[in-house]
Scaffold this motif. Sequence first.
Motif, short mmCIF file in Angstrom:
data_model
loop_
_atom_site.label_atom_id
_atom_site.label_comp_id
_atom_site.label_asym_id
_atom_site.label_seq_id
_atom_site.Cartn_x
_atom_site.Cartn_y
_atom_site.Cartn_z
N LEU A 1 30.37 -13.20 48.50
CA LEU A 1 31.03 -12.38 47.47
C LEU A 1 30.60 -12.83 46.08
O LEU A 1 30.31 -12.01 45.21
CB LEU A 1 32.54 -12.49 47.62
CG LEU A 1 33.38 -11.59 46.71
CD1 LEU A 1 33.41 -10.17 47.25
CD2 LEU A 1 34.81 -12.13 46.60
N TRP A 2 30.53 -14.12 45.88
CA TRP A 2 30.18 -14.65 44.56
C TRP A 2 28.69 -14.55 44.26
O TRP A 2 28.29 -14.41 43.11
CB TRP A 2 30.59 -16.11 44.46
CG TRP A 2 32.06 -16.33 44.62
CD1 TRP A 2 33.06 -15.46 44.34
CD2 TRP A 2 32.69 -17.52 45.12
NE1 TRP A 2 34.29 -16.02 44.64
CE2 TRP A 2 34.09 -17.28 45.11
CE3 TRP A 2 32.22 -18.75 45.58
CZ2 TRP A 2 35.01 -18.24 45.54
CZ3 TRP A 2 33.14 -19.70 46.00
CH2 TRP A 2 34.51 -19.45 45.98
N ALA B 1 38.22 -11.44 43.06
CA ALA B 1 39.60 -11.35 43.54
C ALA B 1 39.67 -11.25 45.05
O ALA B 1 38.74 -10.77 45.71
CB ALA B 1 40.29 -10.13 42.91
N THR B 2 40.79 -11.70 45.57
CA THR B 2 41.17 -11.45 46.96
C THR B 2 42.51 -10.74 46.95
O THR B 2 43.44 -11.17 46.26
CB THR B 2 41.30 -12.76 47.78
OG1 THR B 2 40.05 -13.42 47.83
CG2 THR B 2 41.76 -12.46 49.20
N PHE B 3 42.60 -9.65 47.71
CA PHE B 3 43.87 -8.96 47.88
C PHE B 3 44.40 -9.25 49.28
O PHE B 3 43.72 -9.02 50.27
CB PHE B 3 43.70 -7.45 47.70
CG PHE B 3 43.35 -7.05 46.28
CD1 PHE B 3 43.74 -7.82 45.20
CD2 PHE B 3 42.63 -5.89 46.04
CE1 PHE B 3 43.43 -7.45 43.90
CE2 PHE B 3 42.31 -5.51 44.74
CZ PHE B 3 42.71 -6.29 43.67
N ARG C 1 35.06 -8.13 39.29
CA ARG C 1 33.70 -7.66 39.57
C ARG C 1 33.54 -7.30 41.04
O ARG C 1 32.99 -6.26 41.38
CB ARG C 1 32.67 -8.73 39.19
CG ARG C 1 31.25 -8.35 39.60
CD ARG C 1 30.20 -9.28 39.05
NE ARG C 1 30.09 -9.13 37.60
CZ ARG C 1 29.12 -9.71 36.88
NH1 ARG C 1 28.21 -10.47 37.47
NH2 ARG C 1 29.08 -9.54 35.57
N ARG C 2 33.98 -8.19 41.90
CA ARG C 2 33.94 -7.90 43.34
C ARG C 2 35.22 -8.40 43.98
O ARG C 2 35.88 -9.31 43.47
CB ARG C 2 32.71 -8.54 43.99
CG ARG C 2 31.42 -7.80 43.67
CD ARG C 2 30.24 -8.35 44.45
NE ARG C 2 29.83 -9.65 43.96
CZ ARG C 2 28.96 -9.85 42.97
NH1 ARG C 2 28.42 -8.81 42.35
NH2 ARG C 2 28.63 -11.07 42.58
N ASP D 1 34.67 -5.02 48.59
CA ASP D 1 33.27 -5.41 48.76
C ASP D 1 33.06 -6.24 50.01
O ASP D 1 31.96 -6.27 50.57
CB ASP D 1 32.81 -6.20 47.52
CG ASP D 1 32.91 -5.37 46.26
OD1 ASP D 1 32.08 -4.45 46.10
OD2 ASP D 1 33.82 -5.62 45.45
N ARG D 2 34.08 -6.96 50.43
CA ARG D 2 34.05 -7.73 51.67
C ARG D 2 35.40 -7.58 52.35
O ARG D 2 36.43 -7.40 51.70
CB ARG D 2 33.77 -9.22 51.40
CG ARG D 2 32.37 -9.53 50.88
CD ARG D 2 31.32 -9.40 51.99
NE ARG D 2 30.02 -9.91 51.56
CZ ARG D 2 29.13 -9.26 50.82
NH1 ARG D 2 29.44 -8.03 50.39
NH2 ARG D 2 27.97 -9.79 50.50
N LEU D 3 35.38 -7.68 53.69
CA LEU D 3 36.61 -7.60 54.47
C LEU D 3 36.77 -8.86 55.32
O LEU D 3 35.78 -9.45 55.76
CB LEU D 3 36.60 -6.38 55.40
CG LEU D 3 36.61 -5.00 54.76
CD1 LEU D 3 36.50 -3.93 55.83
CD2 LEU D 3 37.87 -4.78 53.93
#
Length: 350
Positions: free
Chosen positions: A346-347, A118-120, A144-145, A162-164
């Motif tokens: 991320l993946w 996902a991306t928020f 998951r991430r 998990d990432r920015l």
Amino acid sequence: MENGVRVLMISEHYLPAVGGVQRHIEGVVNELAARGLGVTVLTSSNSQGIARQERLDNSIIIRIPYAWDSNPFLVALWMIANRHWIKKHDIIHVHDPIPLVFWYAPLMLFSPERPVFATFHGFERDPVPIAYKVLRVLARRLARRCLCVGGFIARQYGVQCDRLSLGAVELKPLPRQPRKGAVFVGRIEEDTGIPEYVKALAILGEKYGIALALTICGSGSIEQEVADLALSRGVEVEFAGIINNPSEVMNEREVCLAGGYLSILEAMSLGLPVIGIARSALKSDYLKAVIDEGGPISIQTSPEGVANEIARLFRDSRLAADVSQRGRAFAAKMSWNRLAETYLALWGTD
């Protein structure tokens, strides 16, 4: 990640609709396609008559039938009916909580072991209603991430990122003709600070004798209120509406009044100084994420502060040139290539 990998991006809105999320996805899709990945975007129809399926540049767009896309129950039925096609993709990536919770989550009953990413993006409004916080927490548990656009998301919503990223931008040539005026790109709503920016420009004229016209690229529910405020305070305002390429307007202006991350990055890529107003903890946290990444944004807490900062830049050419150079150097680092690499990491990280 090898060529031939099939990626499915799921987003509530996509092209031809205009917005920061849509441009974010489009840029990432183009970069992934250049690496040999096959990308499909699943989205809503938004309007009658739009093609249910089409190829656009480097991707395939599949749209959920019109009217179905506004009913979560019908969307879930459509997703379940098409689950075998969806399963053919190697990576499922969903943008924002609503399509993750209401569109994709029912499919997880059939393949609970399959990961989804996902991306928020951004925030709904300020202050954030508790229902949206709960929805984002639930969406995060399903993913998951997660990549968060802005570190404020972890703090304001209580979710793990998990990432920015702040997004990405492409450096553009500077104009040869003189620039004039200020620009704001974003929603015309109270929580974006647009009324405060109009007051700041009024103070700029009254206190410093600097008349600066404002161009607003966007739409919203308080457009008439802003027009009335500008008229009463003697500020010239042009409402340009929602436009596909606001950077063309920005490239003709002298200063950018901060809206969202994409407009901030675009302004910096053009060498414009960016000044933001933060009158709430959320907005302060949102804008400070730019500073955390190294971006030269000026954050003020009042219209007076915004006016003072504009005057300081206009009266100190060395300072203005330094801010411009640092902004372009920062924007150069925020490339689409870098953002695509963030998605791949991320993946691919276990």
